[in-house]
Design a protein around this motif. Structure first.
Motif, PDB file in Angstrom:
ATOM      1  N   SER A  97      -1.053  61.987  46.422  1.00 59.25           N
ATOM      2  CA  SER A  97      -2.429  61.529  46.395  1.00 59.25           C
ATOM      3  C   SER A  97      -3.026  61.136  45.076  1.00 59.25           C
ATOM      4  O   SER A  97      -3.473  60.146  44.972  1.00 59.25           O
ATOM      5  N   ALA A  98      -2.509  61.938  44.084  1.00 56.39           N
ATOM      6  CA  ALA A  98      -2.694  61.465  42.784  1.00 56.39           C
ATOM      7  C   ALA A  98      -2.137  60.301  42.412  1.00 56.39           C
ATOM      8  O   ALA A  98      -3.009  59.420  41.654  1.00 56.39           O
ATOM      9  N   MET A  99      -1.126  60.189  42.768  1.00 56.53           N
ATOM     10  CA  MET A  99      -0.269  58.765  42.397  1.00 56.53           C
ATOM     11  C   MET A  99      -1.100  57.471  43.071  1.00 56.53           C
ATOM     12  O   MET A  99      -1.187  56.401  42.779  1.00 56.53           O
ATOM     13  N   ARG A 100      -1.424  57.825  44.459  1.00 54.64           N
ATOM     14  CA  ARG A 100      -2.152  56.878  45.128  1.00 54.64           C
ATOM     15  C   ARG A 100      -3.407  56.478  44.437  1.00 54.64           C
ATOM     16  O   ARG A 100      -3.875  55.267  44.244  1.00 54.64           O
ATOM     17  N   LEU A 101      -4.177  57.523  44.057  1.00 54.33           N
ATOM     18  CA  LEU A 101      -5.508  57.329  43.199  1.00 54.33           C
ATOM     19  C   LEU A 101      -5.118  56.665  41.831  1.00 54.33           C
ATOM     20  O   LEU A 101      -6.097  55.583  41.491  1.00 54.33           O
ATOM     21  N   GLY A 102      -4.246  56.824  41.322  1.00 52.19           N
ATOM     22  CA  GLY A 102      -3.949  56.363  40.046  1.00 52.19           C
ATOM     23  C   GLY A 102      -3.618  54.762  40.109  1.00 52.19           C
ATOM     24  O   GLY A 102      -3.960  54.079  39.217  1.00 52.19           O
TER      25      GLY A 102
END
Length: 529
Positions: A35-40
């Protein structure tokens, strides 16, 4: 202490980040990292917070006496979900992770000495079926077609889009009915093949995501197609190596990981998530909050001061939760090349199948007999053990802690470990004399280390009325600006499921303020930076 390895320094930002484009992800499990990668990739500056000393959550590792124990998932079945995740961030998954295909996938053994070896080749699998029960070949062929159809509907369609609106469920009810989603995985296998060993071999997969094969919806027979289509893989360095690679992508996007830090509460003001309060009392503001903590923990603990419409304490407690796990992690000295018939993945069956599942899921009884999943990664990955040695784990499904007749694991852990060793002695004679490292996880560790309600290893059990719309949604209905991911949310547990939950979340979450996505995927990373 659970480990003799030195704690790695916390990857902590220099100062608490604040701003309109700051997002917080609670939990550095695989769903939280994805999720953090997607948000980044959508322009957010992300801080990932986790109570452990390394990323990965259940996919982290512990070292003891030179042995590295991968604590949770051991296989990757749908590598394209990772490749697509990396691509969305302008990166190449295969440049960051060394993924090795397994062949065979695993061997299943029964007490009568018969075996079933699972491989990717359809002809090899048909040969295994014919060897055990030639009359079941036509039924097996039908089962494979059933599996593929459910894959396209259950995984590629429902599993990769949000199911938070009731209308989304209503629209697909006719297809659920046509595919007989009301039947269990075992019932569907039993309708196709007659041999009880084959029925087990085609129906046990829900146990890997916390479900009772005799009650979980038959949609989960799609796993047979996943294995056939994409294979079974092992990441060199274990799943922990994938988690570490994900952390590096996040840091490359300008995000950060704050480890050895526990979130005490999600701060909600006027119905909007505004950040988190840490166990130290420090408040970290954010314009968007994602919880990768277990959905039950998120609602009953992190939102304990918020009046909730749907996910009240009583509603959460009334769910059927996955089973617990007893896992014995152990190393053996001087055994490389010994027990040559024990491969990377072996399933050792108890005499009972349905009766044992009933004890675990329905009665909450710790049975005397046990089925074991035996993991021997040192066959493939020499880095897990000192030279000449082996690293293993033996996993036994057990009742979770919710039952009134719950097991006192402080008292039962060592006797049960000895029982596991006794079973293993039948397949690996002399194993007890070679043990050089030993570590045990019970449902107590899952409760305390991973904050899993009732020590459930896979969160909420994936029964039909606890799936899709009935499961905790990826966008919370309790607070605006709050999103959920991971095993307890849609679409469910397992590496493909938790990574898909981040994909769904990425479609629901807005771009960061002022962020403009460029046309090509590789440019997204630069735009985010």
């Amino acid at each position: 202490m659970l480990t003799d390895q030195p704690l790695r320094p916390a990857r902590t930002p220099n100062a608490t980040t604040a701003g309109a484009n700051h997002a917080i992800v609670i939990g550095a499990g695989m769903g939280g990292l994805a999720s953090a990668m997607r948000l980044g990739a959508k322009g957010w500056k992300v801080t990932v917070i986790d109570k452990l000393d390394m990323p990965g959550g259940r996919g982290s590792s512990i070292s003891q006496n030179g042995h590295r124990f991968d604590l949770g998932p051991t296989i990757v079945t749908v590598p394209q979900v990772f490749r697509e995740l990396w691509s969305a961030c302008g990166r190449d998954f295969d440049a960051d992770v060394d993924l090795r295909p397994m062949d065979p996938f695993y061997e299943i053994r029964w007490p009568d000495g018969s075996t079933f070896t699972a491989r990717q080749s359809t002809e090899a699998m048909r040969a295994e079926v014919a060897r055990l029960s030639p009359g079941d070949l036509p039924g097996y062929d039908r089962f494979l077609k059933d599996s593929e159809r459910r894959y396209w509907f259950g995984f590629e369609d429902l599993g990769r889009r949000s199911m938070h609106r009731l209308w989304d469920l209503i629209k697909v009810l006719p297809t659920f009915g046509m595919l007989r989603a009301d039947k269990s995985v075992y019932a569907h296998a039993a309708a196709r093949v007659k041999d009880e060993r084959l029925r087990m071999a085609l129906s046990f997969h829900p146990l890997f995501i916390g479900g009772d094969p005799f009650h979980v919806t038959s949609m989960y027979i799609l796993v047979s197609h996943l294995e056939k289509q994409f294979g079974v893989h092992y990441a060199m360095g274990g799943v922990a190596a994938i988690a570490e690679a994900m952390a590096k992508v996040i840091e490359g996007q300008g995000g950060s990981l704050r480890l050895k830090t526990e979130v005490d509460e999600i701060v909600v003001e006027k119905g909007v998530a505004k950040g988190v309060r840490l166990g130290t009392g420090e408040v970290m503001p954010a314009a968007l909050v994602v919880s990768n903590a277990d959905a039950g923990h998120t609602y009953t603990r992190l939102l304990r001061n918020l009046p909730r419409k749907r996910w009240t304490d009583n509603h959460v407690a009334s769910r059927r939760w996955s089973m617990g796990l007893f896992v014995w992690y152990f190393g053996t000295k001087g055994t490389a090349g010994r027990w040559k018939d024990i491969g990377h993945h072996t399933i050792l069956n108890a005499p009972r199948y349905q009766g044992l599942c009933d004890d675990i899921f329905i009665k909450g009884k710790l049975a005397k007999d046990m089925s074991l999943y035996l993991h021997r990664p040192s066959i493939t990955d020499p880095s897990v053990a000192p030279e000449g040695d082996d690293t293993f784990y033996a996993l036994s499904p057990v009742p979770n802690l919710k039952f009134d007749n719950g097991v006192d694991w402080d008292r039962e852990a060592e006797p049960y470990r000895q029982s596991v060793e006794t079973v293993l002695e039948q397949y690996m004679p002399g194993i007890g004399e070679t043990i050089s490292a030993s570590l045990v996880f019970t449902p107590n560790q899952f409760r305390d280390r991973y904050l899993s309600p009732f020590g459930a290893a896979f969160s909420i059990e994936p029964r039909i009325l606890q799936s899709a719309w009935f499961r905790p949604h990826n966008v919370s209905e309790e607070a605006k600006g709050l999103f959920l991911c991971g095993a307890g949310t849609h679409p469910g547990a397992g590496l493909p499921g938790v990574v898909a939950s981040a994909e769904v979340l990425g479609k629901l979450a807005p771009d960061a303020p002022g962020f403009t996505a460029t046309r090509s995927a590789p440019d997204l990373r630069l735009a985010a930076e």
